[in-house]
Design an enzyme around this catalytic site. Structure first.
Site, PDB file in Angstrom:
ATOM      1  N   LEU A 292      72.436  35.735 -14.250  1.00  0.00           N
ATOM      2  CA  LEU A 292      71.958  34.343 -14.301  1.00  0.00           C
ATOM      3  C   LEU A 292      72.176  33.601 -12.981  1.00  0.00           C
ATOM      4  O   LEU A 292      72.358  32.390 -12.977  1.00  0.00           O
ATOM      5  CB  LEU A 292      72.619  33.568 -15.464  1.00  0.00           C
TER       6      LEU A 292
ATOM      7  N   ASN B   4      69.924  33.458 -10.584  1.00  0.00           N
ATOM      8  CA  ASN B   4      68.659  32.825 -10.210  1.00  0.00           C
ATOM      9  C   ASN B   4      67.705  32.851 -11.406  1.00  0.00           C
ATOM     10  O   ASN B   4      66.512  33.057 -11.253  1.00  0.00           O
ATOM     11  CB  ASN B   4      68.068  33.578  -9.002  1.00  0.00           C
TER      12      ASN B   4
ATOM     13  N   SER C  24      59.202  46.361  -2.218  1.00  0.00           N
ATOM     14  CA  SER C  24      58.329  45.295  -1.732  1.00  0.00           C
ATOM     15  C   SER C  24      57.473  45.791  -0.579  1.00  0.00           C
ATOM     16  O   SER C  24      57.893  46.668   0.190  1.00  0.00           O
ATOM     17  CB  SER C  24      59.216  44.149  -1.248  1.00  0.00           C
TER      18      SER C  24
ATOM     19  N   THR D 137      57.184  44.383   1.939  1.00  0.00           N
ATOM     20  CA  THR D 137      57.924  44.031   3.161  1.00  0.00           C
ATOM     21  C   THR D 137      58.405  45.285   3.904  1.00  0.00           C
ATOM     22  O   THR D 137      58.617  45.234   5.115  1.00  0.00           O
ATOM     23  CB  THR D 137      59.097  43.082   2.809  1.00  0.00           C
TER      24      THR D 137
ATOM     25  N   TYR E 111      66.763  40.986   3.997  1.00  0.00           N
ATOM     26  CA  TYR E 111      66.239  41.228   2.641  1.00  0.00           C
ATOM     27  C   TYR E 111      65.379  42.504   2.631  1.00  0.00           C
ATOM     28  O   TYR E 111      65.574  43.402   1.812  1.00  0.00           O
ATOM     29  CB  TYR E 111      65.412  40.029   2.161  1.00  0.00           C
TER      30      TYR E 111
ATOM     31  N   LYS F 126      65.787  46.477   0.857  1.00  0.00           N
ATOM     32  CA  LYS F 126      64.783  47.198   0.051  1.00  0.00           C
ATOM     33  C   LYS F 126      64.547  48.590   0.635  1.00  0.00           C
ATOM     34  O   LYS F 126      64.503  49.588  -0.076  1.00  0.00           O
ATOM     35  CB  LYS F 126      63.461  46.404   0.000  1.00  0.00           C
TER      36      LYS F 126
ATOM     37  N   TYR G 101      55.759  45.923  -4.379  1.00  0.00           N
ATOM     38  CA  TYR G 101      54.940  44.779  -4.813  1.00  0.00           C
ATOM     39  C   TYR G 101      54.343  44.076  -3.607  1.00  0.00           C
ATOM     40  O   TYR G 101      55.014  43.875  -2.595  1.00  0.00           O
ATOM     41  CB  TYR G 101      55.781  43.715  -5.519  1.00  0.00           C
TER      42      TYR G 101
ATOM     43  N   LEU H 240      54.264  30.429  -0.978  1.00  0.00           N
ATOM     44  CA  LEU H 240      53.067  29.591  -1.034  1.00  0.00           C
ATOM     45  C   LEU H 240      52.775  29.017  -2.432  1.00  0.00           C
ATOM     46  O   LEU H 240      52.644  27.797  -2.584  1.00  0.00           O
ATOM     47  CB  LEU H 240      51.856  30.396  -0.540  1.00  0.00           C
TER      48      LEU H 240
ATOM     49  N   ASP I 173      56.214  35.739  10.236  1.00  0.00           N
ATOM     50  CA  ASP I 173      55.018  35.992   9.419  1.00  0.00           C
ATOM     51  C   ASP I 173      54.049  36.929  10.128  1.00  0.00           C
ATOM     52  O   ASP I 173      53.920  36.886  11.354  1.00  0.00           O
ATOM     53  CB  ASP I 173      54.275  34.669   9.133  1.00  0.00           C
TER      54      ASP I 173
HETATM   55  N1  UFG Z   1      52.575  29.816   3.602  1.00  0.00           N
HETATM   56  C1  UFG Z   1      52.220  28.554   4.029  1.00  0.00           C
HETATM   57  N2  UFG Z   1      52.967  27.497   3.615  1.00  0.00           N
HETATM   58  C2  UFG Z   1      54.043  27.608   2.790  1.00  0.00           C
HETATM   59  C3  UFG Z   1      54.404  28.916   2.357  1.00  0.00           C
HETATM   60  C4  UFG Z   1      53.651  29.991   2.788  1.00  0.00           C
HETATM   61  O1  UFG Z   1      51.253  28.402   4.781  1.00  0.00           O
HETATM   62  O2  UFG Z   1      54.681  26.614   2.459  1.00  0.00           O
HETATM   63  C5  UFG Z   1      51.765  30.985   4.008  1.00  0.00           C
HETATM   64  C6  UFG Z   1      52.526  32.007   4.813  1.00  0.00           C
HETATM   65  O3  UFG Z   1      52.515  31.695   6.182  1.00  0.00           O
HETATM   66  C7  UFG Z   1      51.758  33.289   4.473  1.00  0.00           C
HETATM   67  C8  UFG Z   1      51.294  33.068   3.031  1.00  0.00           C
HETATM   68  O4  UFG Z   1      51.346  31.653   2.834  1.00  0.00           O
HETATM   69  O5  UFG Z   1      50.622  33.416   5.287  1.00  0.00           O
HETATM   70  C9  UFG Z   1      52.183  33.730   1.995  1.00  0.00           C
HETATM   71  O6  UFG Z   1      53.532  33.356   2.200  1.00  0.00           O
HETATM   72  P1  UFG Z   1      54.665  33.600   1.100  1.00  0.00           P
HETATM   73  O7  UFG Z   1      55.933  33.003   1.629  1.00  0.00           O
HETATM   74  O8  UFG Z   1      54.204  33.154  -0.228  1.00  0.00           O
HETATM   75  O9  UFG Z   1      54.765  35.194   1.026  1.00  0.00           O
HETATM   76  P2  UFG Z   1      55.090  36.273   2.171  1.00  0.00           P
HETATM   77  O10 UFG Z   1      53.871  37.155   2.270  1.00  0.00           O
HETATM   78  O11 UFG Z   1      55.596  35.662   3.396  1.00  0.00           O
HETATM   79  O12 UFG Z   1      56.320  37.065   1.526  1.00  0.00           O
HETATM   80  C10 UFG Z   1      56.264  37.544   0.205  1.00  0.00           C
HETATM   81  C11 UFG Z   1      57.675  37.517  -0.371  1.00  0.00           C
HETATM   82  C12 UFG Z   1      58.556  38.541   0.301  1.00  0.00           C
HETATM   83  C13 UFG Z   1      57.897  39.875   0.262  1.00  0.00           C
HETATM   84  C14 UFG Z   1      56.507  39.837   0.804  1.00  0.00           C
HETATM   85  C15 UFG Z   1      55.841  41.152   0.547  1.00  0.00           C
HETATM   86  O13 UFG Z   1      58.276  36.240  -0.200  1.00  0.00           O
HETATM   87  O14 UFG Z   1      59.772  38.618  -0.386  1.00  0.00           O
HETATM   88  O15 UFG Z   1      55.738  38.822   0.162  1.00  0.00           O
HETATM   89  O16 UFG Z   1      54.666  41.294   1.245  1.00  0.00           O
HETATM   90  F1  UFG Z   1      58.639  40.743   0.984  1.00  0.00           F
END
Ligand code: UFG
Length: 333
Positions: free
Chosen positions: A33, A35, A124, A126, A148, A152, A176, A199, A294
């Protein structure tokens, strides 16, 4: 069959418990618990009209795990429990390495002690780092850019060695892509505390006016509209992938790796537009600088999972946006 689900009250874990119960598996959840919320148990029960067994325990705690395996005759394990925030992992690497590595090591040790040798592991995309080519296939080179991701990748290597040393042990690694969406009942979904990093959770908070405006991290990438491209997958599709992985892990030896993604890449702006259209809301946004670490684009080649697991994602981006919004509205009623 009795399945132990570690981290079973989390975002992906809870949806997987629903899918397991719907397919008449017996489900035992272990979750500390850290998160997740205890109320998720009742929500899973409400959706499925079935029961599950719950232990509040830390997977790093060998004695507690041993007790669970002594009480229950576990046939296979789906291992979700892990810390998952990229930014936090950069600030607290010891916490991430300790939690994410020790938990898996202890779990495998106790599984072997109790002659349970089937494991499905949450990895992931990642682990592909900055891919040289798209779409991403399972045999692409692996690398990581934050602690992180390294936990993995290191866990994947640990599991490979365990399988090499013990041919009766079999593991499926699921990599994933970007899980979003929520259960169509609007009872289960992702609702992080504070300001979300990802996002869709951020868009959801803007949609219910808990945050004013979305920051889009860069519009000068080499992508269709300059914003980042990802392979968003509905969490219910992802959960169903675990059931197919269970079928496979019960009938194979050694270690196997599968991408769980849709194979389609959507840009940040496409996600925002789809969310606005399907939910009839406005998501104000500002273009800001790129976020450190990113990559421009990331999407899966999911053909191996289709061929060998008989699984493919079926839900659309519109469904992901609709279910996410219904969940967040329900949370904020
Ligand atoms: N983004 C924005 N604004 C935000 C958040 C995200 O523009 O507030 C953009 C990011 O730059 C990116 C896209 O939205 O282009 C997706 O971003 P996320 O943070 O949602 O996801 P990520 O692809 O960065 O990462 C996610 C998980 C990781 C995992 C990865 C696997 O957070 O744990 O996918 O591909 F490892």
């Amino acid at each position: 069959m009795k399945i132990l689900v570690t981290g079973g009250l989390g975002f992906i874990g809870s949806h997987t418990c629903v899918s397991l119960l719907e397919e008449n598996y017996e489900v035992v959840v272990v979750d500390k618990l850290s998160n997740s919320d205890i109320s998720v148990i009742d929500k899973i029960k409400k959706i499925t009209n079935k029961n599950l067994k719950f232990y509040q325990a830390d997977v790093c705690n060998e004695e507690e795990l041993d007790k669970i395996f002594s009480n229950e005759k576990i046939d296979a394990v789906i291992h979700f429990a892990a810390y998952k925030a990229v930014g936090e992992s950069v600030e607290k690497p010891i916490l991430y390495y300790e939690n994410n590595l020790i938990s898996t090591i202890k779990l495998c040790k106790i599984m072997k002690k109790h002659h349970c040798n089937k494991l499905v592991y949450s990895s992931s995309a990642t682990v592909y780092g900055s891919p040289k080519e798209l779409p991403i296939k399972e045999d692409f080179p692996l690398s990581t850019t934050n602690p992180y991701g390294t936990t993995k990748l290191m866990t994947e290597r640990i599991l490979k060695d365990i399988c090499l040393a013990d041919p009766t042990f079999s593991v499926i690694i699921l990599r994933y892509f970007n899980p979003i969406g929520a259960h169509e009942s609007a009872l289960l979904g992702e609702d992080p505390n504070g300001i979300p990093n990802n996002l869709m959770p951020y868009i959801m908070k803007v949609a219910v006016k808990k945050l004013d405006s979305l920051n889009i991290f860069g519009n000068d990438y080499d992508t269709k509209d300059g914003t980042g491209v990802r392979d968003y997958i509905h969490v219910v599709d992802l959960a169903n992938g675990h059931l197919k992985a269970l079928d496979k892990v019960n009938n194979t030896e050694g270690i196997n790796y599968y991408n769980l993604g849709t194979g389609k890449g959507y840009s940040v702006l496409e996600v925002v537009k789809a969310f606005e259209k399907v939910n009839n809301v406005i998501i104000p946004y500002t273009i800001v600088a790129r976020r450190k670490g990113d990559i421009a684009a990331c999407y899966a080649d999911p053909t191996k999972a289709k061929k060998e697991l008989n699984w493919e994602a079926v839900k659309t981006l519109e469904e992901m946006c609709k279910d996410s919004y219904n969940f967040v509205k329900n949370q904020n009623k």
